[in-house]
Design an enzyme around this catalytic site. Structure first.
Site, PDB file in Angstrom:
ATOM      1  N   LYS A 187      15.119 102.394  81.201  1.00 33.19           N
ATOM      2  CA  LYS A 187      14.809 102.325  82.633  1.00 33.19           C
ATOM      3  C   LYS A 187      14.997 100.888  83.136  1.00 33.19           C
ATOM      4  CE  LYS A 187       9.965 101.990  81.225  1.00 33.19           C
ATOM      5  NZ  LYS A 187       8.765 102.781  80.917  1.00 33.19           N
ATOM      6  N   TYR A 210       8.758  70.618  96.473  1.00 36.78           N
ATOM      7  CA  TYR A 210       7.975  70.973  97.666  1.00 36.78           C
ATOM      8  C   TYR A 210       6.514  70.610  97.504  1.00 36.78           C
ATOM      9  CZ  TYR A 210      11.933  73.699  99.430  1.00 36.78           C
ATOM     10  OH  TYR A 210      13.156  74.092  99.893  1.00 36.78           O
TER      11      TYR A 210
END
Ligand SMILES: *Cc1c(COP(=O)(O)O)cnc(C)c1O
Length: 370
Positions: free
Chosen positions: A43, A262
């Protein structure tokens, strides 16, 4: 192509997926239960490794049964696996019947409604349509409740719905001491006794390591095939499958008191050398590893500094003489395995694998060109 690094300059990073290791992991798990068959759970694009590349390698190794979550994944698998048995774990959602039938996919049925709907489709088609029955033994997520599964014993609905496999899913397989394992084992044995003659499937990757009582007829590993550790309490017995390397875009020296990234989350206490990698959280490297994770340049582990940006990661390479513009750093690989990276980011290796991006170059290797 830069032949020293093997990295294409058009891309900031490279993901290498070792298909020989996937096949070898499947063989190792298979060999743990010689009396049982071994399927592969593929999956989420084969745990981020690329479904259409991975499943032919597993087929070549001898795998004949596959599990996906969604019908769309089943359709993609069917395109490269014309003969395999392919089960769809999320079951028979309303309206899904025609797709499943057109691609010879087997739903994992988990309720009376799903059983009845699938039986009706089979009747209308005038043939048996194989499926699995999922019995819930503790997850309370998917599957028929235990009393309902027992009540179904001898009911013609089981054969009309083409039940070719009984399965359940473990709650805490990676914690061998959890008493829920023994409870689920006993409940599943009870269900199987009520439905004699139908093969059973119980164990995911970690479940295989719970001993012969967990093996039944068909193993259902996913994570361990892709190099994840199914035995977190001890050394990983699997071969690593993925390796993620990013290029160094710039190297700079910073003076004490300067910050990087940042919000200036990191500040230099002394002169440091920084390298900026051409990869960020948009590539699937978790932002939650900011200030905690590390990468390797040559043989030196270099801490990730400040906040990870969308397309860039800053490393402290003060101790790494090999850190030069155009060089590479390893984000996943060797001692920085997927379990370690997951833990560092406050998550699990499963999420690291399934989050692997598609922006970097994907390089598939087999035994011949490894
Ligand atoms: C995902 C899944 C598996 C595989 O689990 P791993 O821990 O990745 O081995 C097996 N069975 C079911 C029902 C699943 O959802």
């Amino acid at each position: 192509m830069d032949h020293k690094t093997g990295l294409n300059a058009d891309h900031g990073a490279r993901l290498t997926i070792d298909l020989t290791a996937v096949a070898e992991n499947w063989r190792r798990l298979s060999a743990m239960a010689p009396e049982s068959g071994c399927a592969a759970v593929v999956k989420a694009d084969a745990y981020g490794c690329g479904l259409t590349r991975v499943v032919p390698a597993l087929w070549a190794a001898g795998c004949r049964t596959f599990f996906v979550a969604h019908a769309s994944e089943g359709v993609a698998a069917r395109a490269v696996l014309p003969e395999a048995a392919i089960y769809v774990l999320n079951g028979l959602l309303p309206g899904l019947g025609p797709t499943l039938m057109a691609h010879d996919l087997r739903p994992v049925l988990g309720s009376w409604e799903e059983l009845a709907d699938w039986a009706a489709l089979a009747e209308a088609a005038g043939r048996t349509l194989p499926a699995a029955l999922h019995v819930d033994t503790g997850m309370n997520r998917l599957g028929l409740a235990l009393p309902d599964a027992l009540a179904l014993a001898g009911d013609s609905l089981v054969s009309r719905a083409g039940i070719a496999l009984l399965m359940t899913h473990l709650v805490s397989a990676e914690i061998p001491g959890d008493p829920v394992n023994a409870r689920q084992m006993a409940d599943f044995a009870w269900v199987r006794a009520a439905h004699p003659g139908i093969p059973g499937s119980f164990a995911n990757s970690s479940g295989i390591f719970l001993g012969a009582g967990a093996h039944h007829d068909l193993l259902r590993p996913g994570y361990a095939l892709f190099g994840g550790n199914p035995t977190p309490w001890k050394t990983n017995p699997m071969r690593p499958v993925v390796r993620l390397e990013a290029r160094i875009a710039q190297v700079r020296d910073v003076a004490p008191g300067e910050t990087c990234g940042y919000n200036g989350r990191w500040r230099a206490a002394e002169p440091r050398r920084l390298a900026t990698l051409s990869m960020g959280y948009a590539d699937g490297y978790p932002r939650a590893a900011s200030g905690r994770g590390s990468a390797r340049v040559g043989s030196v582990r270099c801490p990730i500094l400040g906040l990870i940006s969308m397309d860039l990661i800053i490393l402290d390479v003060t101790g790494a003489a090999d850190a030069t513009r155009g060089g590479t750093a390893i984000l996943i690989g060797d001692d920085l395995d997927v379990d370690t990276v997951g833990r560092t980011a406050g998550t699990i290796g499963y999420e690291i694998l399934t989050g692997l991006g598609s922006r970097y170059v994907r390089h598939y290797v087999t035994g011949h060109d490894a």
